[in-house]
Design a protein around this motif. Structure first.
Motif, PDB file in Angstrom:
ATOM      1  N   LEU B  34       3.036   6.390   5.618  1.00 32.60           N
ATOM      2  CA  LEU B  34       3.503   6.400   4.227  1.00 32.60           C
ATOM      3  C   LEU B  34       5.017   6.268   4.169  1.00 32.60           C
ATOM      4  O   LEU B  34       5.562   5.465   3.415  1.00 32.60           O
ATOM      5  CB  LEU B  34       3.066   7.703   3.545  1.00 32.60           C
ATOM      6  N   MET B  41       9.198  -0.678   1.552  1.00 31.21           N
ATOM      7  CA  MET B  41       9.008  -1.128   0.170  1.00 31.21           C
ATOM      8  C   MET B  41      10.303  -0.927  -0.595  1.00 31.21           C
ATOM      9  O   MET B  41      10.743  -1.799  -1.352  1.00 31.21           O
ATOM     10  CB  MET B  41       7.865  -0.332  -0.472  1.00 31.21           C
ATOM     11  N   THR B 168      -0.236  -5.752  11.558  1.00 35.69           N
ATOM     12  CA  THR B 168       0.463  -4.478  11.593  1.00 35.69           C
ATOM     13  C   THR B 168       0.877  -4.141  13.009  1.00 35.69           C
ATOM     14  O   THR B 168       0.240  -4.557  13.976  1.00 35.69           O
ATOM     15  CB  THR B 168      -0.465  -3.350  11.110  1.00 35.69           C
ATOM     16  N   ARG B 180       6.962  -5.861   6.482  1.00 37.55           N
ATOM     17  CA  ARG B 180       7.871  -4.878   5.899  1.00 37.55           C
ATOM     18  C   ARG B 180       9.098  -4.719   6.777  1.00 37.55           C
ATOM     19  O   ARG B 180      10.211  -4.532   6.286  1.00 37.55           O
ATOM     20  CB  ARG B 180       7.153  -3.543   5.733  1.00 37.55           C
ATOM     21  N   TYR B 249       5.401 -10.960  -0.124  1.00 37.78           N
ATOM     22  CA  TYR B 249       4.744  -9.665   0.048  1.00 37.78           C
ATOM     23  C   TYR B 249       3.413  -9.649  -0.692  1.00 37.78           C
ATOM     24  O   TYR B 249       2.380  -9.285  -0.135  1.00 37.78           O
ATOM     25  CB  TYR B 249       5.648  -8.546  -0.473  1.00 37.78           C
ATOM     26  N   ASN B 292       4.673   6.002  -2.798  1.00 41.12           N
ATOM     27  CA  ASN B 292       3.673   6.246  -1.760  1.00 41.12           C
ATOM     28  C   ASN B 292       3.204   7.690  -1.740  1.00 41.12           C
ATOM     29  O   ASN B 292       2.010   7.968  -1.662  1.00 41.12           O
ATOM     30  CB  ASN B 292       4.233   5.881  -0.393  1.00 41.12           C
ATOM     31  N   GLY B 295       1.226   8.483  -4.755  1.00 40.22           N
ATOM     32  CA  GLY B 295      -0.007   7.704  -4.651  1.00 40.22           C
ATOM     33  C   GLY B 295      -1.004   8.369  -3.716  1.00 40.22           C
ATOM     34  O   GLY B 295      -2.216   8.317  -3.937  1.00 40.22           O
ATOM     35  N   PHE B 296      -0.488   9.039  -2.699  1.00 41.97           N
ATOM     36  CA  PHE B 296      -1.397   9.669  -1.741  1.00 41.97           C
ATOM     37  C   PHE B 296      -1.817  11.055  -2.211  1.00 41.97           C
ATOM     38  O   PHE B 296      -2.987  11.418  -2.129  1.00 41.97           O
ATOM     39  CB  PHE B 296      -0.714   9.781  -0.377  1.00 41.97           C
ATOM     40  N   LEU B 303       1.562   6.405 -11.592  1.00 42.63           N
ATOM     41  CA  LEU B 303       2.116   5.533 -12.626  1.00 42.63           C
ATOM     42  C   LEU B 303       3.425   6.081 -13.185  1.00 42.63           C
ATOM     43  O   LEU B 303       4.310   5.354 -13.592  1.00 42.63           O
ATOM     44  CB  LEU B 303       1.111   5.398 -13.763  1.00 42.63           C
TER      45      LEU B 303
ATOM     46  N   GLU D 174     -11.871   5.660  -5.066  1.00 48.06           N
ATOM     47  CA  GLU D 174     -10.418   5.536  -5.153  1.00 48.06           C
ATOM     48  C   GLU D 174     -10.078   4.650  -6.347  1.00 48.06           C
ATOM     49  O   GLU D 174     -10.415   3.467  -6.352  1.00 48.06           O
ATOM     50  CB  GLU D 174      -9.870   4.916  -3.867  1.00 48.06           C
ATOM     51  N   PRO D 177      -3.999   2.212 -10.195  1.00 45.11           N
ATOM     52  CA  PRO D 177      -3.533   1.549 -11.416  1.00 45.11           C
ATOM     53  C   PRO D 177      -3.812   0.043 -11.345  1.00 45.11           C
ATOM     54  O   PRO D 177      -3.634  -0.556 -10.287  1.00 45.11           O
ATOM     55  CB  PRO D 177      -2.012   1.801 -11.400  1.00 45.11           C
ATOM     56  N   ASP D 182       1.456  -2.038  -4.136  1.00 40.77           N
ATOM     57  CA  ASP D 182       1.536  -1.454  -2.799  1.00 40.77           C
ATOM     58  C   ASP D 182       0.322  -0.552  -2.576  1.00 40.77           C
ATOM     59  O   ASP D 182       0.161   0.465  -3.235  1.00 40.77           O
ATOM     60  CB  ASP D 182       2.826  -0.628  -2.667  1.00 40.77           C
ATOM     61  N   PHE D 183      -0.537  -0.972  -1.640  1.00 41.53           N
ATOM     62  CA  PHE D 183      -1.812  -0.278  -1.466  1.00 41.53           C
ATOM     63  C   PHE D 183      -1.782   0.761  -0.355  1.00 41.53           C
ATOM     64  O   PHE D 183      -2.789   1.388  -0.057  1.00 41.53           O
ATOM     65  CB  PHE D 183      -2.917  -1.297  -1.191  1.00 41.53           C
ATOM     66  N   THR D 184      -0.618   0.928   0.269  1.00 42.89           N
ATOM     67  CA  THR D 184      -0.551   1.808   1.431  1.00 42.89           C
ATOM     68  C   THR D 184      -1.203   3.159   1.162  1.00 42.89           C
ATOM     69  O   THR D 184      -2.123   3.576   1.856  1.00 42.89           O
ATOM     70  CB  THR D 184       0.912   2.035   1.829  1.00 42.89           C
ATOM     71  N   ALA D 185      -0.738   3.804   0.083  1.00 41.69           N
ATOM     72  CA  ALA D 185      -1.227   5.163  -0.176  1.00 41.69           C
ATOM     73  C   ALA D 185      -2.746   5.152  -0.353  1.00 41.69           C
ATOM     74  O   ALA D 185      -3.468   5.910   0.310  1.00 41.69           O
ATOM     75  CB  ALA D 185      -0.552   5.720  -1.412  1.00 41.69           C
ATOM     76  N   GLY D 186      -3.230   4.258  -1.206  1.00 40.45           N
ATOM     77  CA  GLY D 186      -4.667   4.194  -1.448  1.00 40.45           C
ATOM     78  C   GLY D 186      -5.440   4.008  -0.151  1.00 40.45           C
ATOM     79  O   GLY D 186      -6.415   4.718   0.127  1.00 40.45           O
ATOM     80  N   GLN D 188      -4.593   4.754   2.877  1.00 42.27           N
ATOM     81  CA  GLN D 188      -4.579   5.973   3.691  1.00 42.27           C
ATOM     82  C   GLN D 188      -5.663   6.931   3.217  1.00 42.27           C
ATOM     83  O   GLN D 188      -6.385   7.522   4.021  1.00 42.27           O
ATOM     84  CB  GLN D 188      -3.201   6.642   3.598  1.00 42.27           C
ATOM     85  N   ARG D 189      -5.796   7.052   1.908  1.00 37.23           N
ATOM     86  CA  ARG D 189      -6.819   7.966   1.385  1.00 37.23           C
ATOM     87  C   ARG D 189      -8.215   7.472   1.755  1.00 37.23           C
ATOM     88  O   ARG D 189      -9.068   8.236   2.206  1.00 37.23           O
ATOM     89  CB  ARG D 189      -6.683   8.088  -0.135  1.00 37.23           C
ATOM     90  N   LYS D 195     -13.044   7.502   7.948  1.00 36.46           N
ATOM     91  CA  LYS D 195     -12.973   7.148   9.366  1.00 36.46           C
ATOM     92  C   LYS D 195     -13.897   7.989  10.242  1.00 36.46           C
ATOM     93  O   LYS D 195     -14.441   7.493  11.206  1.00 36.46           O
ATOM     94  CB  LYS D 195     -11.529   7.169   9.873  1.00 36.46           C
ATOM     95  N   ALA D 220      -4.327  -4.286   7.287  1.00 39.67           N
ATOM     96  CA  ALA D 220      -4.539  -2.958   7.875  1.00 39.67           C
ATOM     97  C   ALA D 220      -5.500  -3.023   9.051  1.00 39.67           C
ATOM     98  O   ALA D 220      -5.638  -2.060   9.805  1.00 39.67           O
ATOM     99  CB  ALA D 220      -5.084  -2.008   6.813  1.00 39.67           C
ATOM    100  N   ARG D 225      -9.673  -0.980  14.023  1.00 38.91           N
ATOM    101  CA  ARG D 225      -9.085   0.353  14.199  1.00 38.91           C
ATOM    102  C   ARG D 225     -10.103   1.445  13.883  1.00 38.91           C
ATOM    103  O   ARG D 225     -10.198   2.437  14.588  1.00 38.91           O
ATOM    104  CB  ARG D 225      -7.845   0.510  13.324  1.00 38.91           C
TER     105      ARG D 225
END
Ligand SMILES: Nc1ncnc2c1ncn2[C@@H]1O[C@H](COP(=O)(O)OP(=O)(O)OP(=O)(O)O)[C@@H](O)[C@H]1O
Ligand SMILES: Nc1ncnc2c1ncn2[C@@H]1O[C@H](COP(=O)(O)OP(=O)(O)OP(=O)(O)O)[C@@H](O)[C@H]1O
Ligand SMILES: [Mg+2]
Ligand SMILES: [Mg+2]
Lengths: 241, 326, 256, 374, 384
Positions: B34, B41, B168, B180, B249, B292, B295-296, B303, D174, D177, D182-186, D188-189, D195, D220, D225
């Motif tokens: 993150l 980002m 990645t 990134r 991106y 991030n 979001g997590f 938002l 999940e 918005p 940026d989907f990183t956070a989503g 990860q969840r 997993k 990803a 992975r």
């Protein structure tokens, strides 16, 4: 001609709908200090702004060292070696005193590149400038702003200084310094055009004098003559005090 | 600028924020992912915002049209990259760069050229009048967006990332997208460039002075106007670059993309404090991280994270983290 | 009638102390001139009294009323009036409107009249007349429909004073009212001040660099230097005092 | 006889859905032409289509429909593109007692609680989408995590999808918005949720417009992975470019030009290639079907456009479309239709990932709930 | 009498007066002049915008606050009515309750905004409002079980106002006397009253203080006006009027959704109208709305004709295509700033009195060329 650095011939200036200057004729002899006097609203400031090209003359011509500058854009006029201190001082409030000075010193790209000896001379005249070197100029006191404004005009050698009411709001002590300063500058051959309300100040410095009233020069001659002639002063400037 | 060397508090914000959330996230690898992603980002955001630090931050022009140049850059990139298929198609990063770098340059050039016209037609009449700036640049924004639709069509256009830049890098369990990292490099370059020109030259001073009192600057003998044009053009060019980075991106571009990022970058500048490059960078990084983390942790709040962040900063420093005294 | 008292008034800007523990009291019916080098702290002192700046320490009382906690507007309504050194008006309103706004605020009318949403501005004839009177007084009547932005500097200074008059305060604070006025115009202002003095009920504070003016008008002079009160007394003695001679009139060099 | 047959087509000529709307319009005209054998007339009554641009704004759509019915005196209306606009339009049809044939707006509510008897729909609804997709992935011991946009469309979809699942189970939902970039956070969840699950692990994506998460998912590298697969429904061709990176991905599509085998579809593909040098897309098919539906109905009433006549004619009516036979079921006037279970193949010949037919999911296999009350 | 109605703020231009009267009559008889659903919808939209824009002008033109959150209050009004009707059914009670609740909410938010506007710099403030407005819109679409989310709410209004209600069997002058007509005239009267009220407010002593604050907040405070109080009051007032405008909208559309009342587009339209009409002149709001809304509503039709005319030149046709109507809206933005720096009203008044600029207070009415920016050089307390 060549002994007159600056001449205005029949200059008319309009601001928006208003007709402000009605044919100003003015000569500023080279190497001398010319005083521009006149009551409030006479048109002094407008005249200076017209010289600097900040208002455009609608008629007549302005010549600097024989060159017609009537239509030149302001930066070019300044580029010809003219420094201007406006009535409102034009301090850059958000910049520090140093930065204000640096901008005035066109040759220098850095504070370090400013002419050290000249700075010292300025500091000796206007201690406040040194004391608040790194302060935001907007925080200065009224008089300190005035000092900064004048300092900016003399930070580099210029051929012609055009200054609007420099003594306004200054303590007597500082006024003395300023008088010395202008005297010294004159020594070094600089030509100066001053608008001034403080007649004593004017008397002590001026070589030649022009008096304006509603948009025209109504009297021009040597300062000495005017200083000696009480009645003339009375009639032109209404000096009753 | 003077802020940068004296005032350390804002610099601390980023690490502090990062460490503060660590306990809530728990898993270390997730946190790394993150954080790195967020910072990267942030860098991308900084790139697209950098142009505006000049135009809005220094010249004090509320240019809502800025987004157009971002979109423009992206669309130009689609055309350029599209025309050099085998280079973009290739697997090798270097061959990809051979394609992407010119794309960036062209995009910047085009954006700069349009910027010139934009300054002349849209911005020049309204220097120093925020309200009119808002209106007329809004107009410019709409026109630009519609013209893009006329030229490239209203549809979404894919802008596939060259294969060499995809994928990645794995650090243990944490993953970082290659692209990134590229963005970070570009961002740092832009940052350094801006910082240098603004602190090592009189440029920054002149612009700020010009904004306060144009006439005086001219009376000092500077052609402020030429300067403003130059800076505006530079800002547009940077926006173009930002557009390329952003487009690559997202891997697709839409005419509205400019409008979509507009508010975001304004927020970044406000957090950073007008006219401060360092501030803008910090603002961007904070925004990136916040997005991030929230979001997590609390997706619902994501938002609003930016606005919350902005308000928080302004309550701390009403002028933004690095206010050049205005 | 109520005297104005400042108790240990102090303000710091970062390290620099602009006004340093000034304690002083001003009687109604007297005109006190405040002199001192540029940057001595005169205007700042005014700012602290009228509440434009928050004091770091010290209090301001008008009569037995403590003004220290009030905002600027509150202090004005309490009876302090202020004309500024650097002209500070409503540039894009007309001269008349400027003065009328002040008249409307006069004598605690600020909120009583100002928050009146429903009457029509042009109906309040009384205010209009008062405004006209003041403009006539200060010889600006003929320019009453000019936009202030278009006035020459001197006239703006006049208007600055007119605004103060319109407020009808108990305490009048003039900050270099004649700066940049020519010898023919200055008297208009000075006459006004003389008349204020004449009615012997107003407290008048005057910052002025023109010594002749000070000599003529002042009942009392106080001297500020680097923010501290260094002299206080009747004009003759104070002007004669070495500190003034050196630090101010500049027989020797001064240090701002 | 001979009086023109006026049809209003109200759709997003401009606005966010511009791209979709235009496909529909193209399809509609082709459909009408094909169904009338090129005459553009039924029973000697010439068909005239009035285009109206709702700009994706419900209020505007509403007044446009009213204008069409009242001022332009159209006989029936088709559209709109966006569900929001459609829902605002429904009462207008009832006020003016005229038919509104909804295409392609998907929201269930249109043929659900907000429905009235003047409303028909050729487009598929969210349930049909979701159910078919569910059918495509539903196996024993599969753990599914949903990834959807956080608004009505997304939540509807997930709900319907869940209801349709029989064997596999949802382990996580999940919602992001709609404008997420940026989907990183989503991610990860999602990873955290999936997993450590046994058996097959799938992320089911329900996404429309905006920046779809496919690239992020691909980057990803989940399969290697964590052994996590991605599944998703069909989409318009430009959006399917990112499917190239998911060879073998399974899902169910509303339409892909290569899949259905029937004369109508062959005709449409041919016409489209002829006109635009490109294959027809998602919404072209929709428009085409709507066109055919209208003509079929009018033929049945011999060109009589009285609303009640049309309603009786259309209820239960079956008609041909590029997707084969469709039927307006009596209860809620929703057109029952086939969906296509596909598997993605990365074919260099195409710019997009090519969905290959696994099997056609017949209407009978999908128990699409009736949600309206009549 | 008339003078009092207009609060002594006359058009001060014959042409302007004529235009205003014409507009008034046009709106009063719109249903009969141009029959048809579309025409009526356009006229109603004009009515709503007149109020909305006038309320914004109080904030922008008179108080000098640039806020992008104005549509937020517009939306609150609209949602208030929409939600009330959806929940409580189509009754007058519901209407009253909805409006009351909306006003209350607006009041609180406006209070907050008004206070906040003093803490930060002007530009920052407008940027913040921009973000807040965006956030509010997202919020509205997030709370779908209350607001109906993206799809919004469609609802029924009291019988008396709904189309199904017939007052007279046969049409009068070719116009059927149904509930829509009643609804239209309800809006008409409301709009008229609200605008006159605003006109009164800006011409009250309070209004003048607002202008003073706009000009030089620092000095206004110095002569005894507590700026916070006035700023906030003005912010609240304009918010409340905007809320009412929103209610009018919902009542007319019988629908409300995020894009309808909260979108940034609406905000833009409002801004543009203020400028076209002329800032700081309530009349400008009326004229601007009239011009703009009509233009906008028929722009696409015009373009369709134009592009068909230009079919010969494909590129021109492409530019003129009705799908690109926004392009021309944008052009309108630019031109309006170029050619109407003082708005239609300013222009017309200038024609009337060319010589000395009359003492018109609004900033917009002063040719920027001939004003020195003295205030910039203000006392340093200003910038400390
Ligand atoms: N921007 C302007 N717009 C309109 N009129 C102006 C403007 N500036 C100055 N004037 C008018 O021009 C005349 C001359 O003004 P100017 O400032 O030159 O006088 P001045 O001699 O400098 O007066 P002072 O000694 O007070 O500075 C005045 O009558 C003033 O009203
Ligand atoms: N807001 C501020 N921030 C920092 N320094 C300030 C501030 N206001 C005033 N000062 C400093 O305090 C000192 C006193 O300023 P002040 O304006 O009171 O002097 P003054 O006596 O009025 O001088 P003058 O006669 O020139 O008007 C000055 O050195 C000024 O730089
Ligand atoms: Mg002057
Ligand atoms: Mg002072």
């Amino acid at each position: 001609m060549n002994d007159n650095l600056l001449t205005l011939e029949g200059v008319h200036t309009h601001i928006g709908a208003y007709h402000i200057l009605h044919g100003v004729d003015l000569v500023v002899p080279r190497g001398q200090l010319t005083m521009l006097l006149g009551r409030n609203g006479a048109g002094k400031t407008t005249t200076l702004r017209t010289i600097m090209g900040l208002w455009k003359a609608s008629r007549g011509r302005v010549t600097l060292a024989g060159r017609d500058i009537t239509a030149l854009p302001t930066p070019q006029i300044a580029g010809l070696g003219v420094a201007y201190v406006p009535e409102t001082m034009g301090i850059f409030a958000d910049l520090t005193v140093r930065e204000n000075m640096l901008l005035a010193a066109r040759a220098a790209r850095h504070a370090s590149q400013m002419d050290e000896s000249r700075l010292q001379w300025i500091f000796s005249l206007f201690p406040a400038v040194e004391k608040f070197w790194n302060h935001p100029a907007g925080k200065l006191s009224g008089g300190q702003k005035q000092m900064l404004a004048v300092s900016r005009a003399i930070v580099e050698p210029r051929e012609l200084l055009v200054i609007d009411e420099p003594s306004k709001g200054l303590a007597p002590a500082i006024i003395n310094n300023m008088i010395d300063a202008f005297a010294q500058l004159k020594e070094s051959g600089v030509t100066i055009l001053l608008v001034e309300q403080n007649f004593n100040f004017a008397k002590r410095l001026g070589d030649t004098v022009a008096v304006m009233d509603n948009g025209q020069v109504v009297h021009a001659g040597s300062m000495q003559a005017l200083a000696d002639d009480e009645d003339l002063q009375q009639s032109l400037l209404g000096l009753a005090l | 600028m003077k802020g940068l060397d004296l005032d350390w508090k804002p610099l601390a914000l980023v690490p502090v924020l990062a460490l503060a959330v660590l306990p809530f996230i728990g898993s270390g690898s997730t946190w790394v992912t993150l954080t790195v992603a967020g910072l990267a980002m942030g860098m991308i955001i900084f790139i697209i915002a950098s142009g505006l630090t000049l135009v809005f931050g220094l010249m004090d022009v509320l240019n809502f049209g800025h987004g157009v140049f971002i979109a423009l850059g992206a669309f130009v990139a689609t055309s350029v990259l599209g025309s050099m298929g085998d280079w973009t198609g290739s697997e090798s990063l270097w061959r990809n760069l051979v394609a992407v770098v010119p794309a960036m340059l062209v995009a910047m050039a085009v954006a700069a050229a349009i910027g010139l016209a934009f300054e002349r037609l849209i911005v020049r009449p309204v220097y120093g009048n925020h309200l009119k700036q808002i209106l007329i640049t809004m107009g410019g924004m709409i026109i630009g967006e519609e013209l893009i639709k006329v030229i490239w069509g209203p549809l979404q256009i894919p802008l596939p990332l060259p294969p060499g830049m995809r994928g990645t890098l794995l650090l243990g369990d944490a993953a970082v997208e290659k692209y990134r990292l590229i963005a970070v490099v570009v961002g740092l370059a832009v940052f350094a460039g801006l910082l240098w020109t603004l602190t090592r030259t009189k440029l920054g001073l002149l612009i700020r002075a010009g904004v306060q009192d144009r006439e005086m600057v001219e009376s000092l003998g500077y052609r402020i106007h030429v300067l403003f044009v130059g800076v505006f053009v530079a800002g547009s060019a940077l926006a173009g670059l930002g557009g390329v980075m952003w487009g690559l991106y997202q891997q697709n571009v839409v005419p509205q993309m400019g409008a979509q990022v507009n508010v975001l970058i304004f927020i970044v500048l406000i957090i950073g404090g007008l006219g401060s490059t360092g501030g803008a960078l910090i603002g961007a990084l904070l925004v990136g991280l916040m997005a991030n983390y929230t979001g997590f942790l609390v997706p619902k709040a994501a938002l609003f994270s930016n606005i919350a962040l902005m308000l928080a900063v302004l309550l701390w420093r009403p002028q933004g983290v690095y206010a050049l005294s205005r | 009638m109520s005297r104005l008292v400042t108790e240990n008034l102090t303000v710091r800007f970062g390290g620099h102390v602009a006004v340093n523990g000034v304690s002083c009291s001003f009687e109604p019916g007297t005109l006190t001139a405040i002199v001192g080098p540029n940057g001595a702290g005169k205007t700042t002192y005014f700012n602290l009294i009228s509440g434009q700046l928050p004091a770091s320490a010290g209090t301001v009382h008008l009569g037995d009323r403590d003004l220290s906690r009030l905002p600027a507007s509150g202090r004005t309504r309490a009876g302090l009036g202020r004309a500024f050194q650097l002209t500070n008006l409503f540039p894009r309103l007309t001269v008349l409107e400027n003065v009328r706004l002040a008249v409307q605020a006069a004598r605690d009318g600020a909120h009583r009249r100002g928050l009146n949403l429903w009457s029509v501005w042009s109906d309040h004839a009384a205010l209009r007349e008062r405004a006209d009177a003041i403009l006539a007084d200060i010889a600006l009547k003929d320019k009453e429909h000019e936009l202030v932005a278009n006035l020459p500097h001197g006239d703006q200074r006049k208007l600055e004073v007119a605004m103060l008059m319109a407020l009808e305060p108990q305490v009048f604070m003039f900050d270099e009212p004649t700066a940049g006025m020519n010898a023919a115009e200055a008297p208009v202002i000075l006459d006004l001040i003389r008349r204020l003095k004449a009615d012997r009920t107003k407290t008048i504070l005057l910052v002025e660099h023109k010594m002749d003016v000070v000599r003529e008008l002042a009942d009392r002079i106080i001297v500020l230097h680097n923010g501290t009160l260094v002299a206080d007394g009747d004009p003759a003695t104070v002007i004669a005092s070495p500190i003034v001679q050196e630090a101010y009139l500049g027989v020797a060099k001064e240090a701002a | 006889q001979g009086k023109d047959l006026k049809i209003a087509h109200i759709y997003s000529r401009t606005g966010p859905l511009e791209a979709y709307g235009k496909q529909t319009q193209v399809g509609l005209l082709m459909g009408l032409e094909y169904a009338t054998g090129g005459t553009m007339a039924v029973n000697g009554r010439k068909i005239v289509v009035l285009e109206k641009d709702d700009q994706g704004k419900p209020d505007l759509g509403k007044s446009l429909l009213a204008t069409a019915y009242a001022d332009d005196k159209v006989d029936l209306a088709i559209g709109p593109t966006s569900s929001g606009v459609a829902l605002a339009m429904l009462p207008v049809a009832e006020e003016y007692k005229k038919i509104l044939l909804v295409e392609p707006a998907v929201a269930d509510a249109i043929t659900g609680e907000k429905w009235n008897k003047y409303i028909f729909r050729t487009g598929r609804n969210s349930s049909q989408d979701a159910i078919s997709n569910a059918v495509a992935v539903d196996k024993d011991g599969v753990s599914i995590a949903m990834l959807a946009q956080d608004y009505a469309f997304g939540r509807d979809g997930v709900k319907a999808f869940k209801e349709a699942l029989k064997k596999s189970k949802i382990v996580h939902e999940e919602y992001l918005p709609p404008t997420t970039t940026d989907f990183t956070a989503g991610l990860q969840r999602l990873i955290a949720a999936l997993k450590d699950k046994p058996g097959r692990k799938i992320i089911e994506v329900v996404w429309a417009g905006g920046t779809p998460p496919y690239n992020a998912l691909a980057d990803a590298d989940l399969k290697n992975r964590f052994g996590i697969e991605v599944a998703s429904g069909g989409n318009i061709l430009p959006a399917m470019t990112s499917y190239k990176r998911f060879p073998g991905m399974e899902g169910a599509a509303y339409y892909y030009f290569g899949i259905p085998k029937n004369p109508a579809n062959e005709a449409m593909v041919a016409m489209h290639y002829k006109q635009f040098k490109s294959p027809p897309d998602f919404f072209t098919a929709g428009g085409f079907s709507a066109g055919m539906a209208v003509v079929a109905a009018l033929k049945k009433t011999n060109g009589d456009t009285g609303a009640d006549k049309l309603i009786t004619a259309m209820e239960g009516m079956s008609f041909d479309t590029p997707k084969g036979k469709m039927t307006f079921r009596k209860e809620d006037h929703q057109a029952m239709q086939s969906m296509y279970h596909f598997r993605i193949k990365d074919d260099p010949a195409f710019a997009w990932g090519v969905p290959e037919l696994v099997r056609e999911i017949k209407p009978e296999e999908m128990t699409v709930p009736v949600k309206n009350k009549r | 009498m008339l003078a009092r109605l207009l609060s002594h703020d006359f058009p001060r231009s014959r042409v302007l007066a004529v235009v205003l009267v014409a507009l008034l009559l046009a709106l009063a008889f719109a249903p009969f002049l141009v029959p048809g659903v579309k025409a009526l919808n356009v006229a109603a939209k004009v009515l709503v915008f007149v109020v909305l824009v006038a309320s914004f002008d109080l904030l922008l033109g008179y108080t000098g606050i640039v806020s992008f959150a104005h549509t937020m209050f517009f939306g609150i009004g609209a949602y208030g009515v929409a939600i009330a009707f959806t929940r409580l059914g189509p009754g007058w009670g519901a209407l009253g309750l909805g409006i009351a609740a909306a006003l209350a909410l607006s009041f609180v938010l406006a209070l907050g905004i008004g206070l906040f506007s003093l803490r930060v710099r002007a530009i920052f403030f407008s940027m913040i409002t921009l973000a807040v407005a965006a956030a509010f819109q997202t919020l509205a679409s997030q709370l779908s079980d209350i607001t109906g989310g993206e799809d919004g709410l469609t609802f029924k209004v009291p019988e008396l106002l709904s189309p199904s209600h017939e007052f007279a069997a046969e049409p009068f002058l070719g116009v059927s006397l149904d509930g829509r007509l009643a609804c239209y005239y309800l809006l008409f009267v409301t709009a008229l009253v609200l605008v006159l009220a605003l006109l009164r407010i800006v011409n009250s002593p309070f209004g003048r203080v607002l202008q003073a604050i706009r000009e030089n907040e620092f000095r206004a405070e110095a002569i005894g006006y507590r700026v916070v109080v006035y700023r906030t009051t003005s912010a609240i007032l304009s918010a409340l009027f905007a809320t009412l405008a929103g209610a009018m909208l919902a009542l007319w559309l019988r629908y409300n959704g995020p894009d309808t009342s909260l979108s940034f587009e609406v905000m833009l339209d409002v801004l543009l109208i203020v400028v076209i009409g002329g800032m700081g002149t309530i009349y400008g709001a009326a004229i601007g709305s009239g011009l703009f809304v009509v233009a906008q509503s028929y722009l696409q039709d015009l373009l369709r004709i134009a592009s068909e005319a230009a079919a010969g030149l494909p590129w021109l046709a492409a530019l003129l295509s009705p799908d690109r109507w926004l392009l021309w809206l944008g052009v309108l933005f630019v031109l309006s700033v170029y050619y109407f720096p003082t708005g239609v009203v300013g222009r017309l008044r200038a024609l009337q009195a060319p010589a000395r600029p009359r003492p018109v207070s609004p900033a917009a009415a002063v040719p920027a060329a001939s004003t020195r920016k003295k205030s910039k050089q203000g006392d340093y307390v200003e910038n400390s």
